[in-house]
Design a protein around this motif. Structure first.
Motif, PDB file in Angstrom:
ATOM      1  N   LEU A 114       0.826  -1.218   0.000  1.00 53.34           N
ATOM      2  CA  LEU A 114       0.000   0.000   0.000  1.00 53.34           C
ATOM      3  C   LEU A 114       0.852   1.256   0.000  1.00 53.34           C
ATOM      4  O   LEU A 114       0.560   2.218  -0.715  1.00 53.34           O
ATOM      5  CB  LEU A 114      -0.951  -0.015   1.199  1.00 53.34           C
ATOM      6  N   PHE A 115       1.905   1.278   0.813  1.00 51.03           N
ATOM      7  CA  PHE A 115       2.784   2.450   0.856  1.00 51.03           C
ATOM      8  C   PHE A 115       3.387   2.704  -0.523  1.00 51.03           C
ATOM      9  O   PHE A 115       3.480   3.843  -0.978  1.00 51.03           O
ATOM     10  CB  PHE A 115       3.917   2.273   1.875  1.00 51.03           C
ATOM     11  N   TYR A 116       3.802   1.641  -1.190  1.00 50.83           N
ATOM     12  CA  TYR A 116       4.445   1.801  -2.489  1.00 50.83           C
ATOM     13  C   TYR A 116       3.452   2.206  -3.569  1.00 50.83           C
ATOM     14  O   TYR A 116       3.738   3.076  -4.391  1.00 50.83           O
ATOM     15  CB  TYR A 116       5.161   0.504  -2.898  1.00 50.83           C
ATOM     16  N   SER A 117       2.272   1.615  -3.556  1.00 52.34           N
ATOM     17  CA  SER A 117       1.320   1.891  -4.633  1.00 52.34           C
ATOM     18  C   SER A 117       0.518   3.166  -4.421  1.00 52.34           C
ATOM     19  O   SER A 117       0.157   3.841  -5.382  1.00 52.34           O
ATOM     20  CB  SER A 117       0.367   0.715  -4.820  1.00 52.34           C
ATOM     21  N   GLN A 118       0.228   3.521  -3.162  1.00 51.20           N
ATOM     22  CA  GLN A 118      -0.639   4.669  -2.894  1.00 51.20           C
ATOM     23  C   GLN A 118       0.079   5.848  -2.245  1.00 51.20           C
ATOM     24  O   GLN A 118      -0.471   6.941  -2.200  1.00 51.20           O
ATOM     25  CB  GLN A 118      -1.792   4.235  -1.980  1.00 51.20           C
ATOM     26  N   GLY A 119       1.249   5.604  -1.702  1.00 54.50           N
ATOM     27  CA  GLY A 119       1.958   6.635  -0.972  1.00 54.50           C
ATOM     28  C   GLY A 119       1.812   6.400   0.526  1.00 54.50           C
ATOM     29  O   GLY A 119       0.834   5.807   0.984  1.00 54.50           O
ATOM     30  N   ILE A 120       2.777   6.859   1.275  1.00 58.31           N
ATOM     31  CA  ILE A 120       2.796   6.624   2.723  1.00 58.31           C
ATOM     32  C   ILE A 120       1.731   7.451   3.429  1.00 58.31           C
ATOM     33  O   ILE A 120       0.926   6.927   4.194  1.00 58.31           O
ATOM     34  CB  ILE A 120       4.196   6.909   3.289  1.00 58.31           C
ATOM     35  N   ARG A 121       1.726   8.735   3.175  1.00 59.12           N
ATOM     36  CA  ARG A 121       0.765   9.604   3.870  1.00 59.12           C
ATOM     37  C   ARG A 121      -0.676   9.302   3.450  1.00 59.12           C
ATOM     38  O   ARG A 121      -1.596   9.440   4.235  1.00 59.12           O
ATOM     39  CB  ARG A 121       1.098  11.074   3.644  1.00 59.12           C
ATOM     40  N   ALA A 122      -0.859   8.872   2.214  1.00 55.96           N
ATOM     41  CA  ALA A 122      -2.212   8.583   1.726  1.00 55.96           C
ATOM     42  C   ALA A 122      -2.761   7.264   2.252  1.00 55.96           C
ATOM     43  O   ALA A 122      -3.961   7.016   2.156  1.00 55.96           O
ATOM     44  CB  ALA A 122      -2.208   8.557   0.195  1.00 55.96           C
ATOM     45  N   THR A 123      -1.887   6.435   2.801  1.00 59.41           N
ATOM     46  CA  THR A 123      -2.296   5.126   3.311  1.00 59.41           C
ATOM     47  C   THR A 123      -2.497   5.210   4.816  1.00 59.41           C
ATOM     48  O   THR A 123      -1.535   5.353   5.568  1.00 59.41           O
ATOM     49  CB  THR A 123      -1.237   4.048   2.986  1.00 59.41           C
TER      50      THR A 123
END
Length: 188
Positions: A16-25
């Protein structure tokens, strides 16, 4: 079983961090995707930042393994090893799931220099440049540190270019530029 749950949470969060971004997850999304509870997540990772640091640590280990396998299995000379690193970084860029470098992405999301996540990304960058400098010294480069920094910039630039425009062949172009820089550095 507990160790498997910890690894499972980290694996799900990493994706999720890689595909959506850290802050967005958010933690809720991680818990839902992992099929677990917040209590379980926080048992293994006391905060989201701890989970992000584990994600970066996992990526650092994976990069180390990939780089070692790529340069030491397919290259004999230090010069070939430096060039093989470009090949190692070129391989994942052909995937439609490619979203850039997890360290560059995390660094962009956590711009405050004192932030532990930013520090973890800086440590990775420093260790990567050091690896390149060690190889450059082995090869007999005139200024190993300068060459290492130049090669690291070529790789980072190619990653960013490929992130913005997939299938651009940026890493192959960067490798060609690296051949020129390396040849110049070895001959003076």
């Amino acid at each position: 079983m507990a160790r498997n749950l910890q690894k499972h949470i980290l694996q799900i969060a990493s994706g999720l961090f890689y595909s959506q971004g850290i802050r967005a997850t958010g933690v809720d999304a991680i818990v839902k995707a992992a099929g677990t509870t917040k209590m379980s997540l926080y048992k293994y990772f006391p905060s989201k930042h701890d989970l992000v640091l584990a994600y970066l640590h996992k990526n650092r280990e994976a990069f180390g393994v990939r780089i070692s396998a790529g340069i030491y299995a397919h290259a004999d000379s230090p010069k070939q090893k430096m060039l093989a690193i470009f090949d190692v970084f070129d391989e994942p860029q052909s995937s439609p799931k490619f979203r850039g470098c997890p360290f560059i992405n995390a660094s962009a999301e956590f711009a405050e220099n004192a932030h532990p996540i930013r520090q973890a990304t800086a440590e990775f960058s420093e260790s990567f440049v050091q690896l390149l400098a060690d190889l450059a010294r082995e090869a007999g480069a005139n200024d190993a540190e300068q060459l290492a920094n130049q090669l690291a910039m070529l790789i980072a630039g190619a990653i960013a270019k490929e992130q913005m425009q997939q299938q651009s062949g940026a890493m192959r172009s960067a490798r060609a530029a690296a051949e020129i820089l390396i040849a110049h550095s070895l001959t003076g």
